[in-house]
Write a protein that holds these residues in place. Structure first.
Motif, PDB file in Angstrom:
ATOM      1  N   PHE A  61       1.237  -1.289   0.163  1.00 56.37           N
ATOM      2  CA  PHE A  61      -0.101  -0.317   0.302  1.00 56.37           C
ATOM      3  C   PHE A  61       0.994   1.270  -0.182  1.00 56.37           C
ATOM      4  CE2 PHE A  61      -4.149  -2.219   1.745  1.00 56.37           C
ATOM      5  CZ  PHE A  61      -4.933  -1.331   0.463  1.00 56.37           C
ATOM      6  N   LEU A  62       0.020   2.173  -1.173  1.00 58.64           N
ATOM      7  CA  LEU A  62       1.368   3.644  -0.858  1.00 58.64           C
ATOM      8  C   LEU A  62       0.125   4.540  -0.353  1.00 58.64           C
ATOM      9  CD1 LEU A  62       2.706   3.883  -4.445  1.00 58.64           C
ATOM     10  CD2 LEU A  62       3.490   2.948  -1.982  1.00 58.64           C
ATOM     11  N   SER A  63       0.513   4.768   1.004  1.00 59.15           N
ATOM     12  CA  SER A  63      -0.852   5.707   1.579  1.00 59.15           C
ATOM     13  C   SER A  63      -0.423   7.039   2.268  1.00 59.15           C
ATOM     14  CB  SER A  63      -1.664   4.871   2.467  1.00 59.15           C
ATOM     15  OG  SER A  63      -2.629   5.677   3.014  1.00 59.15           O
ATOM     16  N   CYS A  64      -1.505   8.270   2.287  1.00 59.31           N
ATOM     17  CA  CYS A  64      -1.622   9.534   2.835  1.00 59.31           C
ATOM     18  C   CYS A  64      -1.477   9.139   4.005  1.00 59.31           C
ATOM     19  CB  CYS A  64      -1.278  10.657   2.504  1.00 59.31           C
ATOM     20  SG  CYS A  64      -3.311  10.733   1.621  1.00 59.31           S
ATOM     21  N   LYS A  65      -2.351   8.166   4.742  1.00 58.14           N
ATOM     22  CA  LYS A  65      -2.824   7.906   6.117  1.00 58.14           C
ATOM     23  C   LYS A  65      -1.925   6.493   6.559  1.00 58.14           C
ATOM     24  CE  LYS A  65      -7.860   7.322   4.160  1.00 58.14           C
ATOM     25  NZ  LYS A  65      -8.786   5.910   4.112  1.00 58.14           N
ATOM     26  N   ASN A  66      -1.801   7.859   7.480  1.00 57.89           N
ATOM     27  CA  ASN A  66      -0.478   7.154   8.500  1.00 57.89           C
ATOM     28  C   ASN A  66      -0.840   6.791  10.083  1.00 57.89           C
ATOM     29  OD1 ASN A  66      -1.225   9.470   9.483  1.00 57.89           O
ATOM     30  ND2 ASN A  66       0.564  10.690   9.592  1.00 57.89           N
ATOM     31  N   LYS A  67      -2.434   6.344  10.368  1.00 59.68           N
ATOM     32  CA  LYS A  67      -2.649   6.154  11.888  1.00 59.68           C
ATOM     33  C   LYS A  67      -1.935   4.942  11.740  1.00 59.68           C
ATOM     34  CE  LYS A  67      -6.024   9.797  12.634  1.00 59.68           C
ATOM     35  NZ  LYS A  67      -7.679   9.836  12.964  1.00 59.68           N
ATOM     36  N   ASP A  68      -1.878   3.759  12.731  1.00 57.10           N
ATOM     37  CA  ASP A  68      -1.799   2.581  13.248  1.00 57.10           C
ATOM     38  C   ASP A  68      -3.213   2.251  12.762  1.00 57.10           C
ATOM     39  OD1 ASP A  68       0.608   3.332  14.042  1.00 57.10           O
ATOM     40  OD2 ASP A  68       0.112   3.137  16.102  1.00 57.10           O
ATOM     41  N   THR A  69      -4.279   2.462  12.897  1.00 58.78           N
ATOM     42  CA  THR A  69      -5.279   1.753  12.613  1.00 58.78           C
ATOM     43  C   THR A  69      -5.636   1.856  11.010  1.00 58.78           C
ATOM     44  OG1 THR A  69      -6.346   3.977  12.834  1.00 58.78           O
ATOM     45  CG2 THR A  69      -6.745   2.214  14.819  1.00 58.78           C
ATOM     46  N   ASP A  70      -4.973   2.157  10.536  1.00 59.81           N
ATOM     47  CA  ASP A  70      -4.746   2.634   8.985  1.00 59.81           C
ATOM     48  C   ASP A  70      -3.706   1.057   8.872  1.00 59.81           C
ATOM     49  OD1 ASP A  70      -6.856   4.630   8.346  1.00 59.81           O
ATOM     50  OD2 ASP A  70      -5.695   5.885   8.844  1.00 59.81           O
ATOM     51  N   LYS A  71      -3.117   1.315   9.208  1.00 59.04           N
ATOM     52  CA  LYS A  71      -2.640  -0.161   8.659  1.00 59.04           C
ATOM     53  C   LYS A  71      -2.604  -1.358   9.212  1.00 59.04           C
ATOM     54  CE  LYS A  71       1.566   3.050   9.626  1.00 59.04           C
ATOM     55  NZ  LYS A  71       3.141   3.749  10.350  1.00 59.04           N
ATOM     56  N   VAL A  72      -2.813  -1.157  10.429  1.00 58.10           N
ATOM     57  CA  VAL A  72      -3.304  -2.760  10.631  1.00 58.10           C
ATOM     58  C   VAL A  72      -4.898  -2.889   9.640  1.00 58.10           C
ATOM     59  CG1 VAL A  72      -5.092  -4.204  12.700  1.00 58.10           C
ATOM     60  CG2 VAL A  72      -2.832  -2.135  13.222  1.00 58.10           C
ATOM     61  N   LEU A  73      -5.470  -2.275   9.043  1.00 55.04           N
ATOM     62  CA  LEU A  73      -6.954  -2.485   8.707  1.00 55.04           C
ATOM     63  C   LEU A  73      -6.255  -3.028   7.143  1.00 55.04           C
ATOM     64  CD1 LEU A  73      -9.529  -2.459   7.607  1.00 55.04           C
ATOM     65  CD2 LEU A  73      -9.865  -0.295   6.758  1.00 55.04           C
ATOM     66  N   GLY A  74      -5.221  -2.322   6.334  1.00 50.31           N
ATOM     67  CA  GLY A  74      -4.311  -2.884   5.088  1.00 50.31           C
ATOM     68  C   GLY A  74      -3.729  -4.176   5.414  1.00 50.31           C
ATOM     69  N   LEU A  75      -3.073  -3.984   6.649  1.00 54.95           N
ATOM     70  CA  LEU A  75      -1.995  -5.228   6.546  1.00 54.95           C
ATOM     71  C   LEU A  75      -3.457  -6.630   6.445  1.00 54.95           C
ATOM     72  CD1 LEU A  75       0.501  -4.216   8.723  1.00 54.95           C
ATOM     73  CD2 LEU A  75       1.442  -4.940   6.279  1.00 54.95           C
ATOM     74  N   SER A  76      -4.284  -6.110   7.870  1.00 52.86           N
ATOM     75  CA  SER A  76      -5.482  -7.267   7.696  1.00 52.86           C
ATOM     76  C   SER A  76      -5.842  -8.061   7.004  1.00 52.86           C
ATOM     77  CB  SER A  76      -6.245  -7.239   9.147  1.00 52.86           C
ATOM     78  OG  SER A  76      -7.069  -6.001   8.481  1.00 52.86           O
ATOM     79  N   ARG A  98       1.727 -15.004   5.038  1.00 53.41           N
ATOM     80  CA  ARG A  98       0.561 -14.659   5.127  1.00 53.41           C
ATOM     81  C   ARG A  98      -0.272 -14.150   6.560  1.00 53.41           C
ATOM     82  NH1 ARG A  98      -4.809 -15.391   1.763  1.00 53.41           N
ATOM     83  NH2 ARG A  98      -6.192 -14.069   1.918  1.00 53.41           N
ATOM     84  N   VAL A  99       0.445 -13.150   7.296  1.00 61.36           N
ATOM     85  CA  VAL A  99      -0.547 -12.907   8.137  1.00 61.36           C
ATOM     86  C   VAL A  99      -2.610 -12.740   8.499  1.00 61.36           C
ATOM     87  CG1 VAL A  99      -0.674 -10.960   9.742  1.00 61.36           C
ATOM     88  CG2 VAL A  99       0.934 -11.269   8.346  1.00 61.36           C
TER      89      VAL A  99
END
Length: 231
Positions: free
Chosen positions: A77-92, A174-175
């Motif tokens: 993902f390339l994203s301007c969203k930098n909150k941990d919740t955004d990262k967790v959602l993207g990875l999950s 894979r997570v």
């Protein structure tokens, strides 16, 4: 190697990535459309996907979920969203990595090379596996006989412990979230709770790991879930 797919609508970023991939002699294709990206992957699976999380015609999260059903290649993902919740959602939901904008191009390219290298090793490894056996270093899983061996010695597991181990090992690196593992291993209609997964993960570590407190295979990805580390 199949072309890398760049899904990005920012023209400056498109130009920057194009220049870098050309310098690295990496084949690539570009689209600004998430829907077009899905159609491209339906025709030919890329070696890696760089996916903008905010696209003009679609939501990057939804596109990632669709892409993950079509290909197992790395998705970054390339994203301007930098909150941990955004990262967790993207990875999950299936992404393999999450890079914040603005990014350091040298770091991004290093991550791209690392994911490509690991995916090549994984594909080579998977081709060597039979349908009945999965071998990771000193761990051997016989899917047909439902047996597990460590250093040639049989390891007794319960039915669900084996199912959980086999599922994770069949999707190395894979997570999966606890909810996803409940769905895949226990079934969509299960009444079990996330605690059930935690207990089984702990039990598996005690059985197959040399040191359950410092696991080699079954790793926790904090805030996301669990994965079977193949390399």
């Amino acid at each position: 190697m199949e072309p890398i797919l760049i899904v990005e609508d920012d023209k400056d970023i498109q130009k920057l990535l194009s220049t870098c991939f050309e310098q690295e002699a990496l084949p690539y294709s570009i689209t600004s459309s998430g829907l077009e990206a899905v159609e491209k992957v339906k025709k030919s699976s890329p070696s890696l996907i760089l996916l903008d999380i905010m696209l003009p015609d679609s939501d990057g999260i939804e596109i990632c979920q669709q892409l993950r059903m079509l290909t197992s290649c790395p998705i970054i993902f390339l994203s301007c969203k930098n909150k941990d919740t955004d990262k967790v959602l993207g990875l999950s939901i299936g992404a393999d990595d999450y890079v914040e904008k603005p990014f350091n191009i040298s770091v991004l390219m290093a991550r791209v090379r690392a994911h490509l290298r690991r995916n090549r090793i994984l594909q080579k490894f998977q081709k060597q596996q039979t349908k009945q056996h999965i071998q990771f270093d000193n761990i051997c899983i016989n899917l047909h006989a439902r047996e597990v061996y460590r250093d040639g010695k049989s390891i007794p597991l319960t039915a669900k412990e084996f199912d959980l181990l086999a599922f994770l090992a069949q999707h190395p690196n894979r997570v999966f979230s606890a909810e996803q593992l409940l769905d895949h291993v226990w079934g969509m209609n299960t009444l079990s709770e996330k605690r059930t997964v935690v207990v089984h993960i702990s039990s598996l570590r005690k059985n197959i790991e040399e040191n359950a407190l410092q696991p080699r295979y079954i790793l926790t990805v904090r805030g996301v879930g669990y994965k079977f580390a193949a390399f």
